[in-house]
Each structure stands twice: as C-alpha cells, then as structure tokens.
Scaffold this motif. Structure first.
Motif, PDB file in Angstrom:
ATOM      1  N   GLY A  16       0.787  -1.227   0.000  1.00 15.04           N
ATOM      2  CA  GLY A  16       0.000   0.000   0.000  1.00 15.04           C
ATOM      3  C   GLY A  16       0.815   1.271   0.000  1.00 15.04           C
ATOM      4  N   LEU A  17       1.959   1.263  -0.678  1.00 18.12           N
ATOM      5  CA  LEU A  17       2.840   2.432  -0.698  1.00 18.12           C
ATOM      6  C   LEU A  17       2.290   3.527  -1.612  1.00 18.12           C
ATOM      7  CD1 LEU A  17       6.265   0.579  -0.977  1.00 18.12           C
ATOM      8  CD2 LEU A  17       5.307   1.641   1.067  1.00 18.12           C
ATOM      9  N   SER A  18       2.674   4.767  -1.323  1.00 14.28           N
ATOM     10  CA  SER A  18       2.375   5.888  -2.216  1.00 14.28           C
ATOM     11  C   SER A  18       3.301   5.791  -3.419  1.00 14.28           C
ATOM     12  CB  SER A  18       2.588   7.220  -1.489  1.00 14.28           C
ATOM     13  OG  SER A  18       1.702   7.345  -0.397  1.00 14.28           O
ATOM     14  N   ARG A  19       2.727   5.674  -4.593  1.00 10.93           N
ATOM     15  CA  ARG A  19       3.521   5.429  -5.804  1.00 10.93           C
ATOM     16  C   ARG A  19       3.982   6.740  -6.430  1.00 10.93           C
ATOM     17  NH1 ARG A  19       0.629   0.465  -9.145  1.00 10.93           N
ATOM     18  NH2 ARG A  19       0.200  -0.892  -7.356  1.00 10.93           N
ATOM     19  N   PHE A  20       5.210   7.117  -6.153  1.00 16.87           N
ATOM     20  CA  PHE A  20       5.795   8.287  -6.805  1.00 16.87           C
ATOM     21  C   PHE A  20       6.798   7.822  -7.857  1.00 16.87           C
ATOM     22  CE2 PHE A  20       3.859  10.389  -3.241  1.00 16.87           C
ATOM     23  CZ  PHE A  20       3.414  11.586  -3.808  1.00 16.87           C
ATOM     24  N   HIS A  21       6.354   6.857  -8.647  1.00 18.22           N
ATOM     25  CA  HIS A  21       7.131   6.317  -9.759  1.00 18.22           C
ATOM     26  C   HIS A  21       6.189   6.119 -10.932  1.00 18.22           C
ATOM     27  CE1 HIS A  21       5.302   2.350  -9.027  1.00 18.22           C
ATOM     28  NE2 HIS A  21       5.559   2.549  -7.722  1.00 18.22           N
ATOM     29  N   MET A  22       6.749   5.918 -12.126  1.00 22.67           N
ATOM     30  CA  MET A  22       5.907   5.603 -13.268  1.00 22.67           C
ATOM     31  C   MET A  22       5.333   4.189 -13.109  1.00 22.67           C
ATOM     32  SD  MET A  22       8.908   5.053 -16.171  1.00 22.67           S
ATOM     33  CE  MET A  22       9.907   6.482 -15.764  1.00 22.67           C
ATOM     34  N   MET A 261      -4.097  21.693 -10.783  1.00 24.09           N
ATOM     35  CA  MET A 261      -4.110  21.404  -9.344  1.00 24.09           C
ATOM     36  C   MET A 261      -2.816  20.717  -8.913  1.00 24.09           C
ATOM     37  SD  MET A 261      -8.077  20.136  -8.938  1.00 24.09           S
ATOM     38  CE  MET A 261      -7.833  19.673  -7.224  1.00 24.09           C
ATOM     39  N   LEU A 262      -2.345  19.785  -9.732  1.00 29.49           N
ATOM     40  CA  LEU A 262      -1.100  19.090  -9.414  1.00 29.49           C
ATOM     41  C   LEU A 262       0.071  20.055  -9.351  1.00 29.49           C
ATOM     42  CD1 LEU A 262       0.301  16.278  -9.023  1.00 29.49           C
ATOM     43  CD2 LEU A 262       0.739  16.314 -11.487  1.00 29.49           C
ATOM     44  N   ASN A 263       0.074  21.021 -10.256  1.00 28.75           N
ATOM     45  CA  ASN A 263       1.128  22.038 -10.293  1.00 28.75           C
ATOM     46  C   ASN A 263       1.274  22.701  -8.924  1.00 28.75           C
ATOM     47  OD1 ASN A 263       3.021  23.896 -11.144  1.00 28.75           O
ATOM     48  ND2 ASN A 263       1.578  25.140 -12.310  1.00 28.75           N
ATOM     49  N   GLY A 264       0.153  23.092  -8.328  1.00 32.31           N
ATOM     50  CA  GLY A 264       0.199  23.740  -7.026  1.00 32.31           C
ATOM     51  C   GLY A 264       0.672  22.814  -5.920  1.00 32.31           C
ATOM     52  N   GLU A 333      -4.454  12.388  -1.904  1.00 35.64           N
ATOM     53  CA  GLU A 333      -4.088  13.384  -0.898  1.00 35.64           C
ATOM     54  C   GLU A 333      -3.197  12.753   0.166  1.00 35.64           C
ATOM     55  OE1 GLU A 333      -4.553  16.602  -1.027  1.00 35.64           O
ATOM     56  OE2 GLU A 333      -5.556  16.346  -2.960  1.00 35.64           O
ATOM     57  N   GLU A 334      -3.461  11.506   0.482  1.00 37.46           N
ATOM     58  CA  GLU A 334      -2.613  10.797   1.444  1.00 37.46           C
ATOM     59  C   GLU A 334      -1.184  10.671   0.935  1.00 37.46           C
ATOM     60  OE1 GLU A 334      -2.342   6.495   3.835  1.00 37.46           O
ATOM     61  OE2 GLU A 334      -3.939   6.865   2.372  1.00 37.46           O
ATOM     62  N   ASP A 335      -1.033  10.430  -0.370  1.00 36.05           N
ATOM     63  CA  ASP A 335       0.304  10.350  -0.964  1.00 36.05           C
ATOM     64  C   ASP A 335       1.083  11.639  -0.727  1.00 36.05           C
ATOM     65  OD1 ASP A 335      -0.301   7.827  -1.943  1.00 36.05           O
ATOM     66  OD2 ASP A 335      -0.802   8.527  -3.960  1.00 36.05           O
ATOM     67  N   VAL A 339       4.570  12.626   1.643  1.00 32.66           N
ATOM     68  CA  VAL A 339       5.789  13.331   1.222  1.00 32.66           C
ATOM     69  C   VAL A 339       6.034  14.540   2.117  1.00 32.66           C
ATOM     70  CG1 VAL A 339       6.932  14.566  -0.659  1.00 32.66           C
ATOM     71  CG2 VAL A 339       5.547  12.554  -1.166  1.00 32.66           C
ATOM     72  N   ALA A 340       4.985  15.277   2.414  1.00 32.47           N
ATOM     73  CA  ALA A 340       5.139  16.447   3.292  1.00 32.47           C
ATOM     74  C   ALA A 340       5.688  16.034   4.663  1.00 32.47           C
ATOM     75  CB  ALA A 340       3.797  17.157   3.452  1.00 32.47           C
ATOM     76  N   LYS A 341       5.196  14.930   5.188  1.00 33.99           N
ATOM     77  CA  LYS A 341       5.672  14.444   6.488  1.00 33.99           C
ATOM     78  C   LYS A 341       7.123  14.001   6.399  1.00 33.99           C
ATOM     79  CE  LYS A 341       4.839  13.257  10.817  1.00 33.99           C
ATOM     80  NZ  LYS A 341       6.121  12.695  11.238  1.00 33.99           N
ATOM     81  N   PHE A 342       7.488  13.348   5.277  1.00 32.09           N
ATOM     82  CA  PHE A 342       8.891  12.939   5.089  1.00 32.09           C
ATOM     83  C   PHE A 342       9.805  14.159   5.101  1.00 32.09           C
ATOM     84  CE2 PHE A 342      12.440  12.592   2.104  1.00 32.09           C
ATOM     85  CZ  PHE A 342      13.167  11.577   2.711  1.00 32.09           C
ATOM     86  N   ILE A 343       9.409  15.217   4.405  1.00 32.43           N
ATOM     87  CA  ILE A 343      10.230  16.424   4.342  1.00 32.43           C
ATOM     88  C   ILE A 343      10.372  17.041   5.731  1.00 32.43           C
ATOM     89  CG2 ILE A 343      10.334  18.782   3.434  1.00 32.43           C
ATOM     90  CD1 ILE A 343       8.962  17.670   0.871  1.00 32.43           C
ATOM     91  N   GLU A 344       9.280  17.099   6.464  1.00 30.15           N
ATOM     92  CA  GLU A 344       9.322  17.659   7.825  1.00 30.15           C
ATOM     93  C   GLU A 344      10.267  16.872   8.730  1.00 30.15           C
ATOM     94  OE1 GLU A 344       5.388  17.749   9.357  1.00 30.15           O
ATOM     95  OE2 GLU A 344       4.659  19.187   7.849  1.00 30.15           O
ATOM     96  N   ASP A 345      10.323  15.564   8.505  1.00 29.64           N
ATOM     97  CA  ASP A 345      11.120  14.694   9.375  1.00 29.64           C
ATOM     98  C   ASP A 345      12.565  14.529   8.923  1.00 29.64           C
ATOM     99  OD1 ASP A 345       8.838  14.323  10.835  1.00 29.64           O
ATOM    100  OD2 ASP A 345       8.370  12.348  10.020  1.00 29.64           O
TER     101      ASP A 345
END
Length: 429
Positions: A16-22, A261-264, A333-335, A339-345
């Motif tokens: 159930g990972l967030s897919r930030f790959h093609m 929307m994705l751009n933002g 939105e969870e994906d 990422v936002a949480k990863f950056i914060e940490d």
C-alpha cells in the motif's frame, strides 16, 4: 499467486505504498476486465502499422489534442518512437547534433542507422549554435527534455537555432507527455520542434509501453509509420493501445484541470523541501516532478530509501546524490501528505549535488556502428586507458553517456568511469 513474478508484484501492491514512480495511473484501472480485451489484429480492430480504422481515428484525436500535424501510436514505448523519429528524418551516414544526456535507444538507433553523431553537453544553446556552425552538414538536432530529473531545456531557443541552420529539431520528450496540459504551454511541438517522442505511460493514465510520436508536418505520417514498422513488433499489445485510447477522453475533459491542481501541490512540496534544505531553489524542473537532494541529507542512498519507505513512499529512483519522485493527478491526498511528512522529518543542509558535465568530449576512433558491431572483450576499467569503447556506458545519474561506442578511453574518462563505479567495460578487441 505463487509464481515468482506474480508473487513479487503482489507483495509490492499489498504494501500500500504511495507510488511516486511511473506509470502515471498509480495503480488506477485503465480499463476493466482486461484479459478479454487482449486480442490481435482481427477484423474491425484495425492494425497498428496499417492504421486506417479505429487506431487511425485515435491517432487523429491525439493529434488534435496536442496540436500536432500527426500523432502515431506506439505499444513499444518511446523507444519505438525514437527509433522511428530518427529513421524518418535521417538517412544512413547523415550527421546529427545530439545532446549527451540522450536515452540509450537513441545511441542504439544511431548504430543501426550508421549516423554520424556530434556530441554536445545538454541545455547549452551556445554549444548547440557552435556545433551547427562547425558542422553545416548536420541534418538534425536531437535533445532530451525534460531529462530524468525533470530539468527542462529551452526548446523554443533550440528550435530557432536549428532552423536557422537548416536542421530539424527532434525531441525526446519521454518524460513530458503531460506538459501540454499545464497553464503554461511547455510541450515541444508547441514550442517549435519538428517531432517529439512522448511516453504516455510515464505521467498519464496509460499502461507501460504506451507512447506517441508527434510530427509537426502531417505529410510525414506515412513515412514515419513505415519507419516505425522497421523496429516494432508485428504483434503490438492491444492492452497497451487500449489503455492509451481510453486516456483520450481524460485528456479532452479533465487533464487541464487536474494538472493545474497538481502544479500547485508539487510546487508547495518543492518549496517545503527547499526550506528544509532538501531541494535546490533554482533548478528549472517540470511541474510534476520533485527531485530531492540525497547529498544534503547526509544519508546514504540506502538510508534515504529506507526513510522514504518508512513514510510509505516508493520513489522512482534513489542514489547517493538524488531521489526522484514522479507525481500525477492520480496520486491521492494521502500520498502528498506522506511526502510532506517525510520532508518535515528529514533535515538537509541545502548543499545539492553538483550537476555533472563532461569536461571534454572523448576522441573517436570508430563510428558508433563500427564499434557496436565490432568484436569486443570485457576488461577491468583500470586497464582500459587508450582502448576503444565497444558499448554505451550511461550510469544513472547523471544519465549522461560517459563513454559512447567508438570513443577512446583517456585518463580523464577512465577516472570518471571509476568514480561512478564502472569496474568493467566492453572494449573493441
């Protein structure tokens, strides 16, 4: 499933990972009940390389969407589009100015077509102009934009320079099929390219292997179709073509809204990463890609990858310098929250890895074709000085050819190969 590949993919899906790959569909269904749609060129279903029915109609709708003179469907990815593109605009023995960050398929096609490649560094319009002045016989300029890290080349400037010197501009836009759908037009065809190879699957809801070759001039459609036939399978996957076809309505109705929307969303993450010292501020990257500096984190590639996956993120790529995250409207939105949480940490020091450029272009002993088809031997890189490379060496990153077939391995190149962990290399006997 207990068969090896099914088991491995099932295990990945079940995480159930967030897919930030093609691919860009991120696991969403391209079309249902896919097995019953896996057919061949039966009556009424048209044929890819003799398209005159449904496939041709789909290609015409793609051309209208992208504003191209013609668009040709591929079930063989951008590799087939690149092969067809080079063969359409160039004949054996022709000279092409090629940026060094090209995909391996371009070099392999140059070998098959016996092209004379003049190498230049990527994104240097001054170097491009100088190369065309020094090689007035050049028929084409070949650039890659965006590159693997999302960095964009000034396509409009390249087009102007190429056309002023009587050359065509061919663009490997494999990572930019979505660029037409942002508020600011960034697609190569709109910016003056004569042809563009787009991997639909990298950023759009299309199965892996779906791609388009766009042509500025409609009259080249027949020639390009014949050239693609030279390289393509005689059994193109209808599942891949159907997934591309099913994307048409999305592009016509929802894509512009979704990519705005994705751009933002990605811009916010990029700025967030900059504030935390994990991303450079000035990189001219395409809007759907987030490239993070592993170097600035002080972690190894393995540690950075573990940290991403601990935050339920599967990246496109991680190495000791960069991590590449590819987003699409089909990320949830969870994906993005992950990422936002990863950056914060994750703490960074703001020191990005330096952009690699070859300080010089190696001397050539043989043509790409001669070296590719010559008898070769695998030797230790430490023993390769003054030998002639027999195959392409292109580590990722920097996704720049360190050695191209036919080039002489000098001391500087040998040191660079060793730096990137290339312990062995094929050389001409």
């Amino acid at each position: 499933m207990t068969t090896p590949l099914c088991k491995a993919v099932d295990e990945y899906v079940n995480k159930g990972l967030s897919r930030f790959h093609m691919p860009g569909h991120k696991g969403a269904e391209c079309f249902p009940d896919y097995y019953k749609y896996d057919i061949t060129e039966v009556e009424g279903a048209d044929s890819l390389f003799e398209a005159s029915g449904a496939i041709r109609e789909a290609e015409e709708r793609f051309a209208e969407i992208y504003g191209a003179g013609a668009s040709l469907l591929s079930a063989g990815g951008s590799t087939l589009c690149i092969q067809g593109m080079l063969a359409t605009f160039l004949n054996p023995g022709d000279t092409v100015i090629m940026c060094r960050n090209c995909h391996a398929s371009a070099v392999n096609t140059a070998a098959l077509l016996d092209l004379n490649v003049v190498w230049i560094n990527p994104r240097s319009t001054a170097e491009l102009a100088a190369a065309l002045e020094q090689n007035p016989q050049a028929k084409a300029v070949y650039v890659t934009s965006p590159d693997y890290f999302g960095v964009l080349t000034d396509i409009a400037a390249c087009s102007k320079i190429a056309h002023e010197h009587g050359a065509t501009l061919l663009v490997d836009n494999a990572h930019g099929a979505h660029l037409h759908f942002f508020p600011t037009e960034m697609h190569p065809i709109a910016l003056g390219a004569d042809a563009s190879a787009d991997s639909l699957h990298k950023s759009l809801p299309v199965c892996t292997g779906g791609a388009l070759l766009h042509l500025a001039k409609k009259e080249l459609y027949g020639k390009a179709k014949e050239k693609m036939r030279l390289f393509g399978s005689t059994s193109p996957s209808y599942l891949i073509m159907l997934s591309a076809d099913s994307c048409i309505e999305y592009l016509e109705t929802k894509a512009r809204r979704d990519f705005a929307m994705l751009n933002g969303k990605v811009a916010n993450l990029r700025y967030h990463a900059f504030e935390h010292g994990l991303a450079p501020k000035t990189r001219n990257v395409e809007p759907a890609r987030l490239t993070l500096s592993v170097t600035s984190s002080g972690m190894t590639a393995e540690e950075f990858g573990i940290a991403l996956r601990r935050h339920k993120i599967e990246p496109e790529y991680v190495n000791s310098e960069w991590a590449v995250l590819m987003a699409s409207p089909f990320n949830t939105e969870e994906d993005f929250a992950n990422v936002a949480k990863f950056i914060e940490d994750t703490a960074g020091n703001g020191c990005a890895a330096p952009e690699e450029r070859l300080s010089h272009m190696p001397q050539r002993a043989l043509s790409i074709r001669e070296a590719t088809f010559a008898e070769s031997v695998l030797i230790k890189t430490k023993d390769a000085c003054k030998r002639t490379a027999a195959s392409l060496v292109m580590p990722c990153p920097p996704c720049i050819a360190l050695a191209s077939p036919g080039e002489i391995i000098d001391e500087k190149l040998q040191s660079l190969l060793i730096k990137y962990g290339i312990d062995e290399i094929n050389v001409v006997k």
